[in-house]
Every structure is written in structure tokens, then in C-alpha cells.
Design a protein around this motif. Structure first.
Motif, PDB file in Angstrom:
ATOM      1  N   SER A 180       3.716  -5.255   6.622  1.00 25.48           N
ATOM      2  CA  SER A 180       2.408  -4.554   6.538  1.00 25.48           C
ATOM      3  C   SER A 180       1.978  -4.569   5.369  1.00 25.48           C
ATOM      4  O   SER A 180       2.222  -4.821   4.499  1.00 25.48           O
ATOM      5  N   ILE A 181       1.113  -3.122   5.482  1.00 23.70           N
ATOM      6  CA  ILE A 181       0.120  -2.573   3.945  1.00 23.70           C
ATOM      7  C   ILE A 181       1.295  -1.380   3.354  1.00 23.70           C
ATOM      8  O   ILE A 181       1.057  -0.491   4.470  1.00 23.70           O
ATOM      9  N   ILE A 182       1.452  -1.802   1.824  1.00 18.17           N
ATOM     10  CA  ILE A 182       1.954  -0.708   1.552  1.00 18.17           C
ATOM     11  C   ILE A 182       1.530   0.147   0.114  1.00 18.17           C
ATOM     12  O   ILE A 182       0.604  -0.663  -0.029  1.00 18.17           O
ATOM     13  N   TYR A 183       1.991   0.949  -0.163  1.00 15.91           N
ATOM     14  CA  TYR A 183       1.025   1.199  -1.422  1.00 15.91           C
ATOM     15  C   TYR A 183       2.678   2.340  -2.636  1.00 15.91           C
ATOM     16  O   TYR A 183       3.281   2.639  -1.865  1.00 15.91           O
ATOM     17  N   GLY A 184       1.880   2.032  -3.541  1.00 18.19           N
ATOM     18  CA  GLY A 184       3.545   2.697  -4.931  1.00 18.19           C
ATOM     19  C   GLY A 184       2.466   2.449  -6.315  1.00 18.19           C
ATOM     20  O   GLY A 184       0.952   2.132  -6.006  1.00 18.19           O
ATOM     21  N   ARG A 185       3.060   2.904  -6.902  1.00 18.21           N
ATOM     22  CA  ARG A 185       2.429   2.633  -8.192  1.00 18.21           C
ATOM     23  C   ARG A 185       1.615   1.929  -9.162  1.00 18.21           C
ATOM     24  O   ARG A 185       0.977   1.811  -9.807  1.00 18.21           O
ATOM     25  N   ASP A 186       2.416   0.436  -8.374  1.00 20.66           N
ATOM     26  CA  ASP A 186       1.657  -1.420  -8.598  1.00 20.66           C
ATOM     27  C   ASP A 186       0.092  -1.660  -7.913  1.00 20.66           C
ATOM     28  O   ASP A 186      -0.295  -2.048  -8.288  1.00 20.66           O
ATOM     29  N   GLY A 187       0.173  -0.468  -7.237  1.00 22.62           N
ATOM     30  CA  GLY A 187      -1.089  -0.404  -6.512  1.00 22.62           C
ATOM     31  C   GLY A 187      -0.895  -1.216  -4.471  1.00 22.62           C
ATOM     32  O   GLY A 187       0.242  -1.342  -4.192  1.00 22.62           O
ATOM     33  N   LEU A 188      -1.884  -1.014  -4.224  1.00 20.54           N
ATOM     34  CA  LEU A 188      -1.847  -1.591  -2.384  1.00 20.54           C
ATOM     35  C   LEU A 188      -0.930  -3.301  -2.657  1.00 20.54           C
ATOM     36  O   LEU A 188      -1.330  -4.044  -3.174  1.00 20.54           O
ATOM     37  N   GLU A 189      -0.028  -3.127  -1.919  1.00 23.46           N
ATOM     38  CA  GLU A 189       0.771  -4.272  -1.374  1.00 23.46           C
ATOM     39  C   GLU A 189       1.244  -4.954   0.445  1.00 23.46           C
ATOM     40  O   GLU A 189       1.365  -4.204   0.755  1.00 23.46           O
ATOM     41  N   VAL A 190       1.388  -6.394   0.197  1.00 18.87           N
ATOM     42  CA  VAL A 190       1.309  -6.967   1.079  1.00 18.87           C
ATOM     43  C   VAL A 190       3.295  -7.280   1.977  1.00 18.87           C
ATOM     44  O   VAL A 190       3.967  -7.733   0.211  1.00 18.87           O
ATOM     45  N   ALA A 191       3.686  -6.304   2.568  1.00 11.00           N
ATOM     46  CA  ALA A 191       5.199  -6.522   2.421  1.00 11.00           C
ATOM     47  C   ALA A 191       5.568  -7.034   3.699  1.00 11.00           C
ATOM     48  O   ALA A 191       4.975  -7.347   4.836  1.00 11.00           O
ATOM     49  N   TYR A 192       6.459  -7.957   3.561  1.00 12.88           N
ATOM     50  CA  TYR A 192       6.871  -8.980   5.249  1.00 12.88           C
ATOM     51  C   TYR A 192       8.696  -8.935   4.309  1.00 12.88           C
ATOM     52  O   TYR A 192       8.829  -9.208   3.398  1.00 12.88           O
ATOM     53  N   TYR A 193       8.926  -7.564   5.282  1.00 11.27           N
ATOM     54  CA  TYR A 193      10.335  -7.624   4.647  1.00 11.27           C
ATOM     55  C   TYR A 193      10.672  -6.805   2.967  1.00 11.27           C
ATOM     56  O   TYR A 193      10.274  -6.454   2.907  1.00 11.27           O
ATOM     57  N   ASP A 194      11.131  -7.787   2.692  1.00 10.20           N
ATOM     58  CA  ASP A 194      11.546  -7.379   0.785  1.00 10.20           C
ATOM     59  C   ASP A 194      10.735  -8.422   0.315  1.00 10.20           C
ATOM     60  O   ASP A 194      10.731  -7.776  -0.849  1.00 10.20           O
ATOM     61  N   LEU A 195       9.944  -9.052   1.263  1.00  5.32           N
ATOM     62  CA  LEU A 195       9.004  -9.680   0.376  1.00  5.32           C
ATOM     63  C   LEU A 195       7.280  -8.956   0.358  1.00  5.32           C
ATOM     64  O   LEU A 195       7.511  -7.894   0.651  1.00  5.32           O
ATOM     65  N   ARG A 196       6.963  -8.961  -1.483  1.00  4.56           N
ATOM     66  CA  ARG A 196       5.590  -8.466  -1.872  1.00  4.56           C
ATOM     67  C   ARG A 196       5.105  -9.001  -2.036  1.00  4.56           C
ATOM     68  O   ARG A 196       5.230  -9.626  -3.215  1.00  4.56           O
ATOM     69  N   PHE A 197       3.650  -9.017  -1.557  1.00  2.00           N
ATOM     70  CA  PHE A 197       2.297 -10.202  -2.213  1.00  2.00           C
ATOM     71  C   PHE A 197       1.203  -9.075  -2.617  1.00  2.00           C
ATOM     72  O   PHE A 197       0.840  -7.869  -1.689  1.00  2.00           O
ATOM     73  N   PRO A 198       0.635  -9.019  -4.064  1.00  3.20           N
ATOM     74  CA  PRO A 198      -0.139  -8.385  -4.452  1.00  3.20           C
ATOM     75  C   PRO A 198      -1.641  -7.791  -3.406  1.00  3.20           C
ATOM     76  O   PRO A 198      -2.075  -9.045  -3.422  1.00  3.20           O
ATOM     77  N   VAL A 199      -1.902  -7.193  -3.612  1.00  2.35           N
ATOM     78  CA  VAL A 199      -3.793  -7.004  -2.362  1.00  2.35           C
ATOM     79  C   VAL A 199      -5.017  -7.155  -3.019  1.00  2.35           C
ATOM     80  O   VAL A 199      -4.538  -6.193  -4.278  1.00  2.35           O
ATOM     81  N   ARG A 200      -5.958  -7.829  -3.314  1.00  2.00           N
ATOM     82  CA  ARG A 200      -7.019  -8.585  -3.865  1.00  2.00           C
ATOM     83  C   ARG A 200      -7.773  -6.668  -4.326  1.00  2.00           C
ATOM     84  O   ARG A 200      -8.063  -6.302  -3.375  1.00  2.00           O
ATOM     85  N   PRO A 201      -7.700  -6.512  -5.565  1.00  2.00           N
ATOM     86  CA  PRO A 201      -8.009  -5.166  -6.122  1.00  2.00           C
ATOM     87  C   PRO A 201      -9.737  -4.657  -5.025  1.00  2.00           C
ATOM     88  O   PRO A 201      -9.983  -3.754  -4.934  1.00  2.00           O
ATOM     89  N   GLY A 202     -10.227  -5.751  -4.602  1.00  2.00           N
ATOM     90  CA  GLY A 202     -11.844  -5.813  -4.168  1.00  2.00           C
ATOM     91  C   GLY A 202     -11.718  -5.544  -3.982  1.00  2.00           C
ATOM     92  O   GLY A 202     -12.408  -5.343  -2.165  1.00  2.00           O
ATOM     93  N   THR A 203     -10.569  -5.812  -2.669  1.00  2.00           N
ATOM     94  CA  THR A 203     -10.843  -5.321  -1.012  1.00  2.00           C
ATOM     95  C   THR A 203      -9.847  -4.306  -1.079  1.00  2.00           C
ATOM     96  O   THR A 203      -9.679  -3.568   0.528  1.00  2.00           O
ATOM     97  N   TYR A 204      -9.836  -3.115  -1.994  1.00  2.00           N
ATOM     98  CA  TYR A 204      -8.929  -2.159  -1.687  1.00  2.00           C
ATOM     99  C   TYR A 204     -10.253  -0.893  -1.428  1.00  2.00           C
ATOM    100  O   TYR A 204     -10.213   0.200  -0.145  1.00  2.00           O
ATOM    101  N   ASP A 205     -11.464  -1.117  -1.368  1.00  2.00           N
ATOM    102  CA  ASP A 205     -12.374  -0.367  -0.217  1.00  2.00           C
ATOM    103  C   ASP A 205     -12.425  -0.300   1.169  1.00  2.00           C
ATOM    104  O   ASP A 205     -12.367   0.318   1.899  1.00  2.00           O
ATOM    105  N   SER A 206     -11.584  -1.538   1.073  1.00  2.00           N
ATOM    106  CA  SER A 206     -11.768  -1.482   3.455  1.00  2.00           C
ATOM    107  C   SER A 206     -10.384  -0.998   3.169  1.00  2.00           C
ATOM    108  O   SER A 206     -10.700  -0.086   4.610  1.00  2.00           O
ATOM    109  N   LEU A 207      -9.654   0.213   2.793  1.00  2.00           N
ATOM    110  CA  LEU A 207      -8.479   1.263   3.301  1.00  2.00           C
ATOM    111  C   LEU A 207      -9.382   1.873   2.756  1.00  2.00           C
ATOM    112  O   LEU A 207      -9.014   3.277   3.163  1.00  2.00           O
TER     113      LEU A 207
END
Length: 929
Positions: free
Chosen positions: A152-179
Motif C-alpha cells: 500500500s501507499i501511506i502518508y506521514g511526516r516523512d512523505g509518501l511511502e510504500v508499505a509492505y507489512y513493517d517494511l517502508r520504502f520512500p516514494v520518488r518525489p517526482g511521482t507525488y503528482d500521480s496521487l
């Protein structure tokens, strides 16, 4: 340079931190340890119990304590006059969300300031990996994980992230506009086009579209601006918050679209990483791992900038006098080990440095390396061989073959297991090498017609046949040994695969750097780069194929199944031992003398027990058959086969002989430890089950078998225990000789945590269990007090209560005391093998150490089953009869045993072994003058 006299390996864990170790330093000092030898202390993956999965090499691990706790530990260390040897990990870091350098790459791609820090092939031949780093951590296939809502895609203070259970990976800033542009019109209608917050949101979208695509401070500033402003809008405007949260639900598949997951899939496809099922990495991968562990990504420390950045804190701690020595983990994984070590030495010219290097018995450590030696596997294996009876080599082989049904020689087993690893577990790595060679060869007239498949097959054969962990060809080095090992692998590959002659001949030109005259300098550099990349892979393949697979398949005599060991050779002569130690004294006098490490397959005293089986082959065979008959009905039948199979059964019986506790009260806990161990062992063997494809039916049947045979009052235990106790008796004697030899031979005496008492540990993580230091402190205090009252009476007590381990603790304490009292004798002293004579002369290892006017003589027995029965000790003239140690003419006649304080006199240039070993099974004599 501060050369250690004796080191003590400490395994830091979240439950054993800086304050805990600070509390045991007084004990270690009293024991005689001069240097703490610490597992990695830098920030590692959360809850790591070993520390080799570092996420930040420039920060202490907060799970071990605070910087104040560490400073207090160092103050206590200095108070005791001790040094600190630090294990560092230059080859790899954890592929983890807390690895900020790697996450920065996943967020910014080639615009990241850390883009070149990790060994990643961004221009990969597979389209799905071009410009995207494989992220193989999904527990199921990508499509299944996506459609089940696990990603899933989640959002918080650090920006958009990809979440898979406890794992988190950052979303590329240049793709924020998609959402943020999805349903934007609805937000415009809600807020109004002139609303200040809506205008700010449009400003954020403009910044996103105009982000610099190069490495720059401006890009980082703008990314920070995007995240900060968006967070302010999210927190301050309920409509924008609802807008973002609704879009997140829609993107995450909570919508009525015909393709519910199309939006998130499209967004994921624009990231600088590709989420994948973890098994994908066995076949397709574009980063170099530590061995085949997906969660450890290799670093490019050959780049001076990367070296400086990843070693900055280590250098600071060295320069501040906190680290007095370094141990380099997995030196064979580095692109150019010599270059790395030279650079490191330039930074720390006066620091003791050893490397983790696995040496074949006939292989020498490169003498060009500016270090003090190895962390001790070479010593460990020669020591184990010393306590095996070479006369029974063939018999032990036959017993194993007859019982297990395995008649393949070890070399064929290793060839098979390396092929399994290369073709199933590391196929993607081999494919990357083949693709690299294909790209280079396509521009060479002799290689243009060679197919990728042909190169892949040829390379696989050479990798499988490589006889040692690696060669060290580089721009500045190409030794005769390198040429020998490469040629040997090529020759064996050609003999076994004549159909690949042309491909192998072509590969030979690369590996031996036989450049055609027409190559340009740039093309020659590409050839060399391929060869050096090839060398980085031979070590992991050997480690996984031999250490982690073959050593669990070929179970002939398990004490020999160690890292760098020779399991198909049982025993050496005392002359072989002396030659090894003599060479080591001349070339690497300050190498570590290790007999157990965090990576050994068995505890040192467990190995010492199992080696005794080589002295009782006939009785061992009889007992095996008896136990098999008793236990055959306890086996379950799975898919028409009895479980465990006879090879696993053979493995289990040796394990029980070697590790069975002295105290019967420990049997329930021991049973659970063995059950965990056998599951790991059969998975590593990859015959019936394995980590990537576990066969739980086989494993459960094996566990039930272990439970049944180890039940109290079982028929098996009634038959097993008398033989095991007999082996255990001789095992103790082996262990005491081993301690004396380790502490007095040339080199730095190294002790693994907890091995100051009997070390019957199994492989990790069993050997990282908490150590009871209160018990050890109490024992040592008592030993010192009783020693003052009378050492002879004390040694008699210890011999009669040898099972409690105090005798080993006493032996270590006394020997380390003499090392501290006479450091030059043991660190700088000469090494003189001493001849023996008499009925049991071949059962004695004896040598002299000399420095100026001081001499020491070590006398240690081995293979004692022929000397005394199992209910007796090898003490006194009645046992040893006419056995003597012959002294050179220039050695004195008057000696004192440092362990028992007994006087020993040489007569006519010979020491009576019976007189020397009158009170203790192994001794160190010091000349009276």
C-alpha cells in the motif's frame, strides 16, 4: 603497535550491551585477557543478534546503549589497562529502511549523493531492472501481494511511502503528482481556485515537476520543501487531508474501478526500485549481495569517497585511542582487497589489523597485505587435525559409507553442492557475470561468435572447479599462486566439459589477462574489471557450496567439518603440526590462535570430543549399528522413505556424542537446542528440505525422532551414555591439550565468549546464547584463593571434578598469567620443535619458545586412548614409561611447571614425560633462571 597477548570475543546483542560488558571487564582482566575483541558495534538492523547487518557505520548501535554508556565502558576498559579490537564490515550493509544512504538512492535514483555507494547494475540487461533496484522482500508474487492489499501507499511526516507489512520504502518525489493530481478538480471545487491552501498545493505540484534531475543541494532543498509544505497543508486543512486520504484509499484498491490496483501499480512502476517476491533474486538480481542473502547489499569501498564516508567514525575512534585494533570481516568480498588494506593501513599506520580469511591448508596468505595476519581459522583447523588419528582415516571413511550409503568422495560432493548453489540459488549472479563478459566479448573478434549460453556454461564450470575462495588479480598484483589457482580451475573445467573448449579458452584469456595486442587501454581495463568482478563471486560460491551445504551433507567426521577445514583428511603427524606453526611464526607471528568463533559449526570442546571417535573406529561402528537397531522403529515413513535418512541419523549421533551435557538436568533444554539445530542442518544440506522450499513433513518427522530417542530412560540413552561418557573423558584431555597449545604457540591467544568453561555449543545462533559471567567470576575467585593455599592440592581437586569446567578455567588463567608476565617470550620468541622418544613418543606434542635468556617448553599429549583406559588419567611415569622429550644442548636442565609449580629436571638432555606430566595432563615449563 599494541599487539594483543590474549583476546576475548564479545558478541554484543540488544540484550548484552555496553553496560553489561563493562561489568565483566574486571573478570576478563583477572582471567588474563589483554584485549576485548568486539562484534560490530555500529547501528545495525533492528533486533540484530550479530551486528553484521549494519545500517549506519557512523553511529553506535542504540540498542547496545547510549554514547555515555559506551564512553563509560571505554573508561572502565582503560582503567583495567585493556585494549579493544573492533570487528568492522566494509563489504556490505543491510538492505533495510533504516539504511538512510540506500533509502536516499531509492528516493532519488541517480540524483542521490549516495548513488555510487552500493554495487548495483543500473543498466541491467533485463528491461524490468533497468534503472530500478530489485527489492526482493515480498513473501508472495508481486501480483498476489498487490491484490491482497499487502502493498500500500501511506502518508506521514516523512512523505509518501510504500508499505509492505513493517517494511517502508520512500516514494520518488517526482511521482507525488500521480496521487496529488488525481481528482484535483474536486478539491478545486471544494476549496475554490483562489484559496491560499489550494494555491500552495499547486505550488508544490510545480516544484515536483521542476525538480532538478542531477545531484545537487537544490534538489534536496526542494524535496524538503515539498514534504514540509505538504505536511503543513495536510495537518492544517481538513479538506486537503480528506482529499489525500481518499486518494490513498483509491490508489490502494479501495475503489470500484474495473482495475482496482492499476493506479498503485502504475505508481510503483515509476519508482527507482522494483518490489519482488524474495525468490526472484535467485534467478534475477542487479545488486551484489553478501553470499546469497537478499537483505545484505554490497558496498563499493574501492571508491575513495565511499571508503572515507563509511570509515569516518571508525577512524575517529582509532585516532582517539579507543580502537587499538581492527578485524576486517569478509575481506574476500572486496573488489580489491590489497588496495583496500593499503588504504586502511595508510589511515591507521600503528593499529593491529587481522582479516577474516579462509585459507586452504596449502594456501598462503598474500605476503603483500599490510596486516598482522588472520582471525585464526587456519590455526583452528590444524589444531583439530592434530587430535584425529590418521591411522584410521580409511576405516572412518568405510564406516561412514557403509552406514550412510554415501560413497562419493568429498570433491564430488562439493562439486555437486557448488553447482546447486550456482544454478539454483545464485543463478542471477552468474548470469550478470556472463552478461558482462558477453558485452565485452562482443567487441572482440575471437568472442563475437560465442553465445551468451556458452559463456554462462563455461563460467559456471570454472566457478565450480575453483579450488580456493578467491584469487587476487588486480592492476597492481598478479601472483604465481593466482595464476596457479586460475589455471587449475580452467584445466579441470576443460577436462570435464570438453564441449566447451572454445568458450573456456576464451575465458582463460580474460582470467589470465592474456590481452591481444590490438586492445586499447580502455578495453584492457574492461577485461581487468571482469576478472576482478569474477573474483568477487568465487568466495561466496565456495562459502555457500562448501561451508553452508557440503559440510552438512558429507558427515564422515564432524569435528573436521569447519570453515576452511579438510573433512576428507583425518589427522596429521606432529611433524605436520610443527611445519605449519613454524611457517606461521616466520610469516605471520601475530595471527590469532582461534579455536572457536561466532561462525564455527561447533564449539571447540564439542569438536575435541568428536575427534576421539577417530581413535575408536571399531567400537564406533558397533555402537552405530546398535543405536540404529534400537531406534529404527522410532522413524516415521514419509513418501515411502524412513525419516531421518541414515546420513542424517549419522549426523545426529555424532552431534549427541559431541554436545551431550555433563549434567543430566540440562537434557530437556539440550533436546530443544538439538531440535532447532537439526532443522537448520537439514535445510542447509538441501537434500530433503531447504530454506527456500522447506519440507515440513520431513522436518517434523526428524524432530519427533529426536524427541523419542532423548526421552528420559529411553533404550537409546541407556545404550548411548556409557559410550558417550567414555568419549567425553578423552575429549576433556584433548581440550586441555588444545588450551595449552593455543596459549603457548606463536600468535595471539583468542577465546570466544563462554569458552573459558566447556564449550559444547552448536552452530549460530546457539553459540550466541547469554554467557553466565557471575558463575565464571565466582569460580575464578575461588580458584585464585585456593591457588594461594596450595596449587598442587587445587589441581588434584580440579582433575577429580573436571566435568564442571573449572579445570579449563584454571588452565586458561594460569597460561594467560605467564603470557602477561613474559610477553616477549610468547609474542616474539623463537619456535623450536622438540623431538620425542619412547613407547608413547608419537602421542606427545612438544616445542620450546625462546627469547633472550628465557625459555618455555610446552608438552601436550594427544590420541590418548592408546595410553590410558577411559577411567584413568595420563599422569605419572607408570603411564608414560620411557617416553621422553629430547632437549637441544643449549637448553637448561632445571624447569618449573607454571601450572602446578612442580620442579622438573632434565637428565642427559631429556625430560621424562612421566615426571613432567605427574600432576597435570598438559603443561608449560619455564626455565628456573
Amino acid at each position: 603497535m599494541n599487539i594483543p597477548s590474549a583476546t576475548y570475543r564479545i558478541q554484543f546483542t540488544p540484550s548484552t550491551g555496553f553496560s553489561d560488558i563493562s561489568g565483566i571487564l574486571s573478570y576478563l582482566t583477572d582471567l588474563g585477557i589483554t584485549h576485548v575483541y568486539a562484534s560490530p558495534v555500529f547501528q545495525a538492523k533492528k533486533a540484530s543478534d550479530h551486528g553484521y547487518d549494519v545500517v549506519d557505520p557512523n553511529r553506535l548501535n542504540p540498542e547496545f546503549g547510549t554514547e555515555i554508556d559506551f564512553a563509560s565502558l571505554i573508561d572502565t576498559l582503560r582503567l583495567h589497562g585493556m585494549g579493544w579490537i573492533q570487528d568492522i564490515v566494509p563489504n556490505h550493509m543491510a538492505y533495510d529502511q533504516h539504511n538512510t544512504m540506500l533509502m536516499d538512492i531509492l528516493e532519488h535514483g541517480s540524483s542521490s549523493q549516495y548513488f555510487k555507494y552500493f554495487d548495483i547494475e543500473w543498466d541491467h540487461h533485463l528491461e524490468g531492472l533497468k534503472g530500478r533496484l530489485l527489492t526482493p522482500f515480498l513473501g508472495s508474487h508481486f501480483g498476489e501481494a498487490l491484490e491482497s492489499g499487502e502493498i500500500s501507499i501511506i502518508y506521514g511526516r516523512d512523505g509518501l511511502e510504500v508499505a509492505y507489512y513493517d517494511l517502508r520504502f520512500p516514494v520518488r518525489p517526482g511521482t507525488y503528482d500521480s496521487l496529488l493530481t488525481y481528482r484535483l478538480e474536486s478539491l478545486r471545487n471544494t476549496l475554490g481556485e483562489e484559496h491560499p491552501d489550494f494555491i500552495k498545493l499547486l505550488g508544490i505540484l510545480y516544484v515536483i515537476k521542476t525538480l532538478p534531475q542531477v545531484q545537487s543541494e537544490e534538489r534536496y532543498h526542494q524535496t524538503t520543501f515539498i514534504k514540509r509544505m505538504l505536511w503543513e497543508l495536510y495537518r492544517g486543512n481538513s479538506h486537503i487531508k480528506a482529499f489525500i486520504e481518499t486518494n490513498l484509499r483509491i490508489f490502494n484498491g479501495q475503489n470500484d474501478n474495473s482495475d482496482r490496483f492499476g493506479l498503485i501499480e502504475s505508481l510503483l512502476s515509476e519508482q527507482f526500485y522494483r518490489l519482488a517476491y524474495w525468490k526472484v533474486a535467485t534467478k534475477e538480481i542487479n545488486y551484489r549481495r553478501f553470499f546469497n542473502i537478499n537483505g545484505l547489499i554490497s558496498c563499493c569501498v574501492q571508491d575513495p569517497v565511499v571508503f572515507e564516508d563509511t570509515h569516518a567514525y571508525t577512524m575517529e575512534l582509532v585516532n582517539n585511542g579507543i580502537f587499538s585494533g581492527l578485524r576486517i570481516d569478509h575481506v574476500d568480498g572486496l573488489y580489491d582487497p590489497l588496495e583496500y588494506l593499503v588504504r586502511l593501513r595508510e589511515k591507521v599506520p600503528d593499529v593491529y589489523i587481522v582479516v577474516e580469511k579462509i585459507l586452504h591448508p596449502d594456501e598462503a596468505l598474500p605476503n603483500s597485505w599490510p596486516i598482522q595476519g588472520t582471525s585464526g581459522y587456519d590455526f583452528l583447523n590444524i589444531m583439530t587435525q592434530l587430535f584425529c588419528n590418521p591411522d584410521n582415516d580409511a576405516t572412518i571413511t568405510k564406516i561412514y559409507a557403509d552406514f550412510s550409503g554415501i560413497r562419493e568422495p568429498l570433491r564430488e560432493v562439493v562439486r555437486h553442492t557448488k553447482r546447486v548453489i550456482a544454478e539454483e540459488h545464485m543463478a542471477g549472479d552468474v548470469d550478470n557475470l556472463a552478461q558482462l563478459l558477453k558485452r565485452i566479448s562482443g567487441r572482440d573478434r575471437h568472442g563475437s561468435d560465442i553465445t551468451l549460453q556458452g559463456l554462462h556454461r563455461a563460467m559456471t564450470e570454472v566457478l565450480i572447479e575453483f579450488p580456493v575462495y578467491r584469487s587476487y588479480v588486480s592492476n597492481s598484483s598478479f601472483s604465481e599462486s593466482d595464476r596457479h589457482y586460475i589455471s587449475e580451475a580452467l584445466g579441470k573445467a576443460m577436462a570435464r566439459s570438453p564441449g566447451l573448449k572454445y568458450e573456456l579458452e576464451f575465458l582463460k584469456r580474460f582470467l589470465l589477462l592474456e590481452y591481444p595486442d590490438y586492445l586499447s587501454d580502455d578495453e584492457r581495463a574492461e577485461w581487468l574489471r571482469f576478472t576482478m568482478k569474477f573474483q568477487q563471486f568465487t568466495g561466496p560460491l565456495m562459502a555457500k557450496g562448501f561451508e553452508d551445504t557440503a559440510l552438512y551433507v558429507y558427515n564422515r567426521l564432524l569435528s573436521l567439518n569447519e570453515v576452511g577445514g579438510v573433512p576428507d583428511r583425518c589427522g596429521i603427524s606432529t611433524d605436520d603440526f610443527h611445519r605449519f606453526i613454524g611457517r606461521r611464526r616466520e610469516s605471520w607471528p601475530y595471527s590469532m590462535n582461534a579455536t572457536a568463533t561466532h561462525d564455527t559449526k561447533r564449539g571447540e570442546d564439542m569438536r575435541a570430543r568428536i575427534s576421539v571417535l577417530s581413535e575408536f573406529p571399531d567400537e564406533w561402528e558397533t555402537e552405530l549399528k546398535k543405536w540404529h537397531g534400537i531406534n529404527v522403529d522410532k522413524k516415521r515413513t514419509i513418501s515411502g522413505k524412513r525419516v531421518p535418512d541414515k546420513n542424517d541419523e549419522y549426523f545426529l549421533y555424532q552431534t549427541l556424542v559431541g554436545a551431550f551435557p555433563f549434567d543430566d538436568a540440562e537434557i530437556p533444554e539440550f533436546t530443544e537446542r538439538v531440535k532447532e539445530y537439526v532443522v537448520k542442518a537439514v535445510r542447509e544440506a538441501k537434500v530433503h528440505t531447504e530454506w527456500i522450499r522447506p519440507d515440513t513433513a520431513y522436518e517434523e518427522a526428524y524432530l519427533a525422532f529426536v524427541d523419542d530417542i532423548l526421552k528420559p530412560d529411553s533404550d537409546f540413552l541407556e545404550s548411548f551414555l556409557p559410550f558417550q561418557r567414555k568419549i567425553g573423558h578423552y575429549g576433556i584431555l584433548n581440550s586441555l591439550s588444545q588450551v595449552v597449545l593455543k596459549a603457548t604457540a606463536p600468535g595471539v591467544a583468542d577465546f570466544y565468549q563462554g569458552s573459558d568453561l566447556w564449550d559444547l555449543n552448536l552452530v549460530d545462533p546457539d553459540n550466541r546464547r547469554p554467557v553466565d559471567y557471575l558463575k565464571r567470576r565466582h569460580m575464578l575467585t575461588e580458584l585464585r584463593q585456593k591457588g594461594v593455599q596450595g596449587v598442587r592440592k587445587l589441581t588434584e581437586e580440579l582433575i577429580h571434578t573436571k566435568e564442571d569446567g573449572r579445570i579449563k578455567l584454571f588452565c586458561i588463567h594460569k597460561l594467560l598469567a605467564v603470557r602477561r608476565l613474559m610477553p616477549n617470550l610468547f609474542l616474539k620468541g623463537s619456535y623450536l620443535p622438540l623431538k620425542t622418544a619412547g613407547v608413547f613418543g608419537d602421542r606427545i606434542v612438544a616445542f620450546a619458545r625462546g627469547y633472550e635468556d628465557r625459555w618455555g617448553i610446552t608438552i601436550a599429549p594427544r590420541l590418548l586412548s592408546a595410553v590410558v583406559p577411559a577411567d584413568e588419567l595420563p599422569l605419572g611415569k607408570k603411564v608414560w614409561q620411557d617416553t621422553t622429550v629430547i632437549l637441544p644442548n643449549d637448553l637448561p636442565d632445571e624447569w618449573r611447571d607454571f601450572l602446578t609449580n612442580s620442579e622438573v629436571h632434565a637428565i642427559d638432555g631429556a625430560l621424562s614425560v612421566g615426571e613432567a606430566l605427574a600432576a597435570f595432563p598438559a603443561i608449560l615449563l619455564i626455565n628456573e633462571n
